[in-house]
Design a protein around this motif. Structure first.
Motif, mmCIF file in Angstrom:
data_model
loop_
_atom_site.group_PDB
_atom_site.id
_atom_site.type_symbol
_atom_site.label_atom_id
_atom_site.label_comp_id
_atom_site.label_asym_id
_atom_site.label_seq_id
_atom_site.Cartn_x
_atom_site.Cartn_y
_atom_site.Cartn_z
ATOM 1 N N GLU A 86 0.838 -1.203 0.000
ATOM 2 C CA GLU A 86 0.000 0.000 0.000
ATOM 3 C C GLU A 86 0.871 1.250 0.000
ATOM 4 N N GLY A 87 0.466 2.226 -0.813
ATOM 5 C CA GLY A 87 1.203 3.478 -0.892
ATOM 6 C C GLY A 87 2.236 3.519 -2.001
ATOM 7 N N ASP A 88 2.594 2.354 -2.551
ATOM 8 C CA ASP A 88 3.574 2.316 -3.647
ATOM 9 C C ASP A 88 3.003 2.986 -4.896
ATOM 10 N N ILE A 89 3.896 3.588 -5.672
ATOM 11 C CA ILE A 89 3.515 4.145 -6.977
ATOM 12 C C ILE A 89 4.125 3.243 -8.049
ATOM 13 N N VAL A 90 3.283 2.775 -8.966
ATOM 14 C CA VAL A 90 3.716 1.817 -9.983
ATOM 15 C C VAL A 90 3.205 2.253 -11.352
ATOM 16 N N VAL A 91 3.681 1.545 -12.379
ATOM 17 C CA VAL A 91 3.236 1.810 -13.748
ATOM 18 C C VAL A 91 2.099 0.852 -14.086
ATOM 19 N N LEU A 92 1.006 1.425 -14.590
ATOM 20 C CA LEU A 92 -0.157 0.629 -14.996
ATOM 21 C C LEU A 92 -0.312 0.689 -16.517
ATOM 22 N N ALA A 93 -0.342 -0.497 -17.128
ATOM 23 C CA ALA A 93 -0.701 -0.591 -18.550
ATOM 24 C C ALA A 93 -2.218 -0.669 -18.618
ATOM 25 N N LYS A 94 -2.834 0.374 -19.168
ATOM 26 C CA LYS A 94 -4.300 0.420 -19.253
ATOM 27 C C LYS A 94 -4.779 -0.359 -20.483
ATOM 28 N N GLU A 95 -6.089 -0.493 -20.576
ATOM 29 C CA GLU A 95 -6.690 -1.157 -21.729
ATOM 30 C C GLU A 95 -6.216 -0.475 -23.017
ATOM 31 N N GLY A 96 -5.753 -1.279 -23.975
ATOM 32 C CA GLY A 96 -5.256 -0.736 -25.244
ATOM 33 C C GLY A 96 -3.743 -0.697 -25.335
#
Length: 401
Positions: A86-96
């Motif tokens: 919790e609290g971590d900042i990460v990279v999210l690959a979104k739809e597409g």
């Protein structure tokens, strides 16, 4: 061989924005064999998110259900990664988004749907082995284009083969000095501003003639955590995997200044620091996990009971900095190049430190480089510097030409 970010090099040269192809061409003409490549490729539909909550998947034992936000929208993402909290900042690959040739779409895991995918270095196209997700520093903004934030496709990596006589070029500063001279530009120098108390002086015993200088600083009450994004990114571009803020800063300064540093967990040291010849048959388990058998021609850093580092080459596992570390001894040294070279060759180890010591390190820049590391540690890991000792044995005498 050294790999560094072109953007980083340009930070040390005034008003400089020459085309990378021309820079590398000129470096080759002046004797520094260089090549370049683009850093990664831009990937659309990536954003940065903050983890709000983590729960075990009710039906899949090895999966976690994460709620994450980009400050505008909340996402449910299911992951098998174990290094997220919790609290971590990460990279999210979104739809597409297209990751490794596969388009990201909503996927069901049991009764729950994952609305995207958290990414590791490999999935971002960065050639660094990793056992989990890329955790950005807590200073990273959320809800921004992650490809742009990480410079994917927007920076170049210069790779330089350094001959034994050009140790001066084995750093970002050294490379910037070379480029500035070639193009007739002024260099930018920033001096560190630090305060070191005199509460607790390190006890250092020199018991070998193969050491030129040794400076130790005691730093108390540090907070070991993920490094700021800028430091992580510069290490990543140089092919190094971020570990934690303390270790990352020592590696960052090695690359920037050309001065190897090492941080010991002070509470794992027993008694005084001794720089001495190894005892025939003495063993040490190094940070790479391997056990090495030493002989009397090798130099070690030791405490009263044991060896804690192979001097100029690699630290010992027995005093490494980890998430429980509170107090550290920050070491900067200058060892005899031929001694480091012989030990590294015999043991079959080549590290960023040994590579530099073998080619000669600027002994006069040692305190400046170490203080820059201290400045970064105090600003990113809190703590306070409570004592310092500088043993300068073989004082550098400039040659007159």
């Amino acid at each position: 061989m050294m790999k560094v970010s072109y953007k980083w090099v340009k930070q040390f040269i005034e008003n400089f924005d020459e085309d990378i192809e021309k820079v590398v061409e000129k470096l080759n003409e002046t004797g520094l064999e260089s090549t370049y490549e683009k850093f990664g490729n831009y990937i659309p539909n990536l954003t940065t998110v903050k983890i709000l909550s983590i729960e075990k998947h009710p039906e899949k034992d090895n999966l976690l259900v994460c709620k994450a936000t980009d400050a505008k929208k909340e996402y449910q993402v299911i992951t098998a990664a174990k290094n997220v909290k919790e609290g971590d900042i990460v990279v999210l690959a979104k739809e597409g988004a297209v990751i490794n040739g596969r388009e990201i779409k909503p996927v069901k895991f049991g009764s729950l749907t994952s609305e995207g995918m958290f990414l590791s270095f490999e999935e971002l196209g960065i050639d660094i082995p990793s056992e989990g997700l890329f955790i950005l520093g807590k200073d990273a903004p959320i809800g921004v284009d992650a490809s742009k934030l990480l410079d994917l496709g927007e920076d170049y990596i210069i790779e330089v083969e350094i001959t034994p006589n050009r140790g001066d070029a084995l750093s970002v500063r050294g490379l910037a000095r070379e480029i500035a001279a070639i193009f007739g530009k002024k260099r930018i120098e920033k001096l560190p501003v630090v305060s070191i108390l005199k509460e607790r002086l390190p006890e250092i015993n020199i018991e070998t003639d193969r050491l030129n200088r040794y400076r130790g600083i005691i730093i108390e009450d540090v907070k070991v955590e993920v490094s700021p994004l800028d430091i992580q990114l510069k290490l990543i571009k140089s092919g190094q995997k971020p570990i934690n803020n303390i270790v990352d800063i020592t590696n960052f300064i090695l690359l920037q200044e050309g001065q190897p540093l090492h941080a010991f967990d002070l509470d794992k040291l027993e008694g005084k620091i001794h720089i001495r010849q190894a005892v025939e048959g003495e063993k040490i388990i190094a940070l790479d996990g391997n056990e090495y058998t030493l002989n009397e021609n090798d130099i070690v850093i030791a405490d009263d009971k044991k060896a804690v580092a192979i001097a100029g080459i690699i630290g010992g596992d027995n005093t490494k900095v980890d998430e429980n570390t509170k107090n550290i001894l920050l070491e900067a040294a200058n060892f005899d190049p031929s001694s480091v070279r012989k030990t590294a060759k015999r043991l079959g180890i080549s590290t960023d430190s040994s590579y530099r010591f073998e080619r000669g390190v600027d002994i006069e820049n040692l305190p400046n480089a170490q203080d820059k590391a201290l400045e970064l540690i105090l600003s990113t890991a809190e703590g306070k510097a409570v004592g310092e000792k500088d043993v300068y044995i073989n004082i550098y005498k400039p040659k007159k030409v």
